[in-house]
Enzyme design. Structure first.
Site, short mmCIF file in Angstrom:
data_model
loop_
_atom_site.label_atom_id
_atom_site.label_comp_id
_atom_site.label_asym_id
_atom_site.label_seq_id
_atom_site.Cartn_x
_atom_site.Cartn_y
_atom_site.Cartn_z
N HIS A 1 0.79 -1.07 -0.03
CA HIS A 1 0.04 -0.07 0.01
C HIS A 1 0.72 1.42 0.16
O HIS A 1 0.39 2.60 -0.59
CB HIS A 1 -0.87 0.04 1.31
CG HIS A 1 -2.01 -0.85 0.87
ND1 HIS A 1 -3.35 -0.43 1.54
CD2 HIS A 1 -2.24 -2.20 0.42
CE1 HIS A 1 -4.22 -1.71 1.24
NE2 HIS A 1 -3.64 -2.51 0.32
N HIS B 1 -2.00 -12.89 -2.56
CA HIS B 1 -3.36 -13.11 -1.66
C HIS B 1 -3.11 -14.48 -1.02
O HIS B 1 -4.06 -14.89 -0.37
CB HIS B 1 -4.65 -12.89 -2.68
CG HIS B 1 -4.88 -11.64 -2.73
ND1 HIS B 1 -5.66 -11.21 -3.60
CD2 HIS B 1 -4.55 -10.40 -1.98
CE1 HIS B 1 -6.00 -9.91 -3.86
NE2 HIS B 1 -5.26 -9.54 -2.68
N THR B 2 -2.10 -15.24 -1.38
CA THR B 2 -2.05 -16.64 -0.82
C THR B 2 -1.65 -16.44 0.62
O THR B 2 -1.90 -17.12 1.64
CB THR B 2 -0.91 -17.31 -1.21
OG1 THR B 2 -0.76 -18.75 -0.70
CG2 THR B 2 0.44 -16.80 -1.03
N THR C 1 -6.81 -18.79 1.08
CA THR C 1 -6.37 -20.09 1.00
C THR C 1 -6.65 -20.75 2.21
O THR C 1 -6.72 -20.03 3.40
CB THR C 1 -4.88 -20.20 0.68
OG1 THR C 1 -4.22 -19.73 1.88
CG2 THR C 1 -4.45 -19.39 -0.88
N ASN D 1 -4.16 -22.11 4.19
CA ASN D 1 -3.24 -21.67 5.22
C ASN D 1 -2.50 -20.27 4.56
O ASN D 1 -1.73 -20.29 4.01
CB ASN D 1 -2.22 -22.88 4.92
CG ASN D 1 -1.02 -22.67 6.07
OD1 ASN D 1 -0.83 -21.69 6.75
ND2 ASN D 1 -0.28 -23.96 6.40
N ILE E 1 1.29 -19.17 4.88
CA ILE E 1 2.21 -19.85 3.98
C ILE E 1 2.17 -19.33 2.63
O ILE E 1 1.22 -19.24 2.06
CB ILE E 1 2.31 -21.38 3.80
CG1 ILE E 1 2.19 -22.04 5.35
CG2 ILE E 1 2.83 -21.96 2.71
CD1 ILE E 1 3.71 -22.14 5.77
N ASP F 1 2.78 -19.64 -1.05
CA ASP F 1 2.98 -20.74 -2.13
C ASP F 1 2.00 -20.26 -3.14
O ASP F 1 1.49 -19.41 -3.42
CB ASP F 1 2.79 -22.22 -1.40
CG ASP F 1 1.19 -22.41 -0.93
OD1 ASP F 1 0.42 -21.47 -1.30
OD2 ASP F 1 1.13 -23.06 -0.29
#
EC number: 1.11.1.11
Length: 250
Positions: free
Chosen positions: A42, A163-164, A180, A182, A185, A187
């Site tokens: 941001h 956004h994971t 997600t 998790n 994490i 990935d």
């Protein structure tokens, strides 16, 4: 774009590396990687390549920018960072906030992102309204990331993969949930979830689903879902570009 990075002193470099170690410890202990990535993003995402204003230059230190609607909750990141910030008064806020984002990706298992110090703090925040709106689609994403910031289609999709990490909070963004299963994490599961369709308990924003409807974006989503190494390589490049918008341009 060719970069001409400023020369910083050896003492400054040493301070940055020591600060990096402190940030690793804080982010791992507090599980606060998502909000550190949000702070860095941001801060940087306000850059306007036409007027050469905004960008990753420490202006999130100002209450006025923290008060922007899109930055609701950012003060939590700044409060967590304060004890480390006090130990490194010679490091610019600009470098400090971007370093926190780089370390957050690393600590959660993501790619190593090159970090070049030397950003100077700007004296006033940018106007409100430059960050992407999650309720809008591909045209809006290109308006913000490409026309405003100067990034590519590949960068847009790769950066969306962050956004994971994390989740939306109703009181901050108006949305609720994680992308997600998790969210601590880093990935390629964001892309896998996007392709598998909506699931109860997981979030997909309009701006996420729009990636599937675009003839350029969708093949990249499919590529990153199938090949995490390719995603990591492109994400590291895109994150570095974002963190250096308007900085060290030759």
């Amino acid at each position: 774009m060719t970069k001409n990075y400023p020369t910083v002193s050896e003492d400054y470099k040493k301070a940055v590396e020591k600060c990096r170690r402190k940030l690793r410890g804080l982010i791992a202990e507090k599980n606060c990687a998502p909000i550190m990535v949000r702070l860095a993003w941001h801060s940087a995402g306000t850059f306007d390549c036409q007027s050469r204003t905004g960008g990753p230059f420490g202006t999130m230190r100002f209450d006025a920018e923290q008060a922007h609607g899109a930055n609701s909750g950012i003060h939590i990141a700044l409060r967590l960072l304060d004890p480390i910030r006090e130990q490194f008064p010679t490091i610019s806020f600009a470098d400090f906030h971007q370093l926190a984002g780089v370390v957050a990706v690393e600590v959660t298992g993501g790619p190593d992102i090159p970090f070049h110090p030397g950003r100077e703090d700007k004296p006033q925040p940018p106007p409100e309204g430059r960050l992407p709106d999650a309720t809008k689609g591909c045209d809006h994403l290109r308006d913000v990331f490409a026309k405003q910031m100067g990034l590519s289609d590949k960068d847009i999709v790769a950066l969306s993969g962050a956004h994971t990490l994390g989740r939306c909070h109703k009181d901050r963004s108006g949305f609720e949930g994680a992308w997600t299963s998790n969210p601590l994490i880093f990935d390629n599961s964001y892309f896998k979830e996007l392709l598998s369709g909506e699931k109860e308990g997981l979030l997909q924003l309009v701006s996420d689903k729009a990636l599937l409807d675009d003839p350029v974006f969708r093949p990249l989503v499919e590529k990153y879902a199938a090949d995490e190494d390719a995603f990591f390589a492109d994400y590291a490049e895109a994150h570095m570009k974002l963190s250096e918008l308007g900085f060290a341009d030759a």
